[in-house]
Design a protein around this motif. Structure first.
Motif, PDB file in Angstrom:
ATOM      1  N   PHE A  73     -14.433  22.615   0.194  1.00  0.00           N
ATOM      2  CA  PHE A  73     -14.747  23.935   0.730  1.00  0.00           C
ATOM      3  C   PHE A  73     -13.576  24.906   0.614  1.00  0.00           C
ATOM      4  CE2 PHE A  73     -14.308  20.488   3.707  1.00  0.00           C
ATOM      5  CZ  PHE A  73     -13.163  20.791   4.411  1.00  0.00           C
TER       6      PHE A  73
ATOM      7  N   ARG B 251     -24.391  23.370  -4.382  1.00  0.00           N
ATOM      8  CA  ARG B 251     -23.902  24.332  -3.403  1.00  0.00           C
ATOM      9  C   ARG B 251     -24.530  24.037  -2.042  1.00  0.00           C
ATOM     10  NH1 ARG B 251     -22.097  29.792  -4.277  1.00  0.00           N
ATOM     11  NH2 ARG B 251     -22.570  29.529  -6.452  1.00  0.00           N
TER      12      ARG B 251
ATOM     13  N   ASP C  30     -24.645  25.968   1.266  1.00  0.00           N
ATOM     14  CA  ASP C  30     -24.320  27.248   1.876  1.00  0.00           C
ATOM     15  C   ASP C  30     -24.435  27.177   3.393  1.00  0.00           C
ATOM     16  OD1 ASP C  30     -25.859  29.107  -0.782  1.00  0.00           O
ATOM     17  OD2 ASP C  30     -23.748  28.686  -0.444  1.00  0.00           O
ATOM     18  N   SER C  31     -23.479  27.775   4.069  1.00  0.00           N
ATOM     19  CA  SER C  31     -23.552  27.914   5.521  1.00  0.00           C
ATOM     20  C   SER C  31     -24.458  29.103   5.831  1.00  0.00           C
ATOM     21  CB  SER C  31     -22.150  28.140   6.092  1.00  0.00           C
ATOM     22  OG  SER C  31     -21.655  29.395   5.693  1.00  0.00           O
TER      23      SER C  31
ATOM     24  N   ARG D 202     -17.524  29.006   3.277  1.00  0.00           N
ATOM     25  CA  ARG D 202     -17.274  27.574   3.049  1.00  0.00           C
ATOM     26  C   ARG D 202     -16.315  27.086   4.118  1.00  0.00           C
ATOM     27  NH1 ARG D 202     -15.354  29.080  -2.512  1.00  0.00           N
ATOM     28  NH2 ARG D 202     -17.186  30.200  -3.208  1.00  0.00           N
ATOM     29  N   TYR D 203     -16.752  26.080   4.879  1.00  0.00           N
ATOM     30  CA  TYR D 203     -15.888  25.536   5.933  1.00  0.00           C
ATOM     31  C   TYR D 203     -16.403  24.170   6.355  1.00  0.00           C
ATOM     32  CZ  TYR D 203     -19.538  27.005   9.205  1.00  0.00           C
ATOM     33  OH  TYR D 203     -20.726  27.162   9.858  1.00  0.00           O
TER      34      TYR D 203
ATOM     35  N   ALA E 255     -20.062  19.970   6.713  1.00  0.00           N
ATOM     36  CA  ALA E 255     -19.235  20.698   5.745  1.00  0.00           C
ATOM     37  C   ALA E 255     -20.126  21.581   4.885  1.00  0.00           C
ATOM     38  CB  ALA E 255     -18.454  19.717   4.870  1.00  0.00           C
ATOM     39  N   PHE E 256     -19.657  22.785   4.622  1.00  0.00           N
ATOM     40  CA  PHE E 256     -20.350  23.722   3.753  1.00  0.00           C
ATOM     41  C   PHE E 256     -19.414  24.068   2.601  1.00  0.00           C
ATOM     42  CE2 PHE E 256     -22.133  24.492   7.972  1.00  0.00           C
ATOM     43  CZ  PHE E 256     -23.481  24.295   7.719  1.00  0.00           C
ATOM     44  N   GLY E 257     -19.884  23.900   1.383  1.00  0.00           N
ATOM     45  CA  GLY E 257     -19.062  24.172   0.212  1.00  0.00           C
ATOM     46  C   GLY E 257     -19.759  23.666  -1.026  1.00  0.00           C
TER      47      GLY E 257
END
Length: 138
Positions: free
Chosen positions: A80, A113, A115-116, A121-122, A133-135
């Motif tokens: 991320f 991908r 996506d949050s 991305r975190y 996790a988003f990334g």
């Protein structure tokens, strides 16, 4: 038929996104592969995957954010990085160019991908353990 309740941030939903959603549930192969060996193999076979050398430079930068030497189940294969830090590791590639090559990697199916809700991305951690996790999933 499976219902997907939200579309990726800032993009319309297409057939590739639906296929990527199906791939999320698929486990990684039993055999853990060295991430740099996979990168070398992709470099040789890039024409078969429809990616350019610049796409692979961005993938190389993404792999450099993965903390483990192998891509194995349980290690967490989502990275991320911000566009700025990814640009630095891609030898100063402009962020607009970086976004174009990231889209090409997603389109080719080499990365997925995550996506949050706000498009950032975190990761959220509980101690050392990643909760969510988003990334980009390698």
């Amino acid at each position: 038929m499976q219902h997907i309740s939200q579309t990726p941030f800032g993009r319309s939903l297409n057939k590739g996104d639906l296929q990527a959603a199906e791939m999320l549930d698929a486990p990684l192969p039993e055999l853990a592969r060295d991430k740099w060996a996979v990168m070398r193999d992709l470099t040789v076979a890039r024409a078969a995957f429809g990616v350019s050398d610049r796409d692979l430079a961005v993938l190389n930068a993404l792999l450099s954010f993965h903390p483990h030497p192998t891509l194995a189940e349980g290690d967490g294969t989502i990275v991320f990085p911000s566009n700025a830090s990814l640009s630095e590791r891609a030898h100063g590639m402009p962020e607009s160019t970086l976004r174009r090559h990231l889209a090409a990697l997603v389109k080719s199916g080499l990365v997925i991908r995550h996506d949050s809700p706000n498009g950032k991305r975190y990761a959220r951690r509980a101690g050392e353990q990643l909760q969510v996790a988003f990334g980009f999933d390698l």
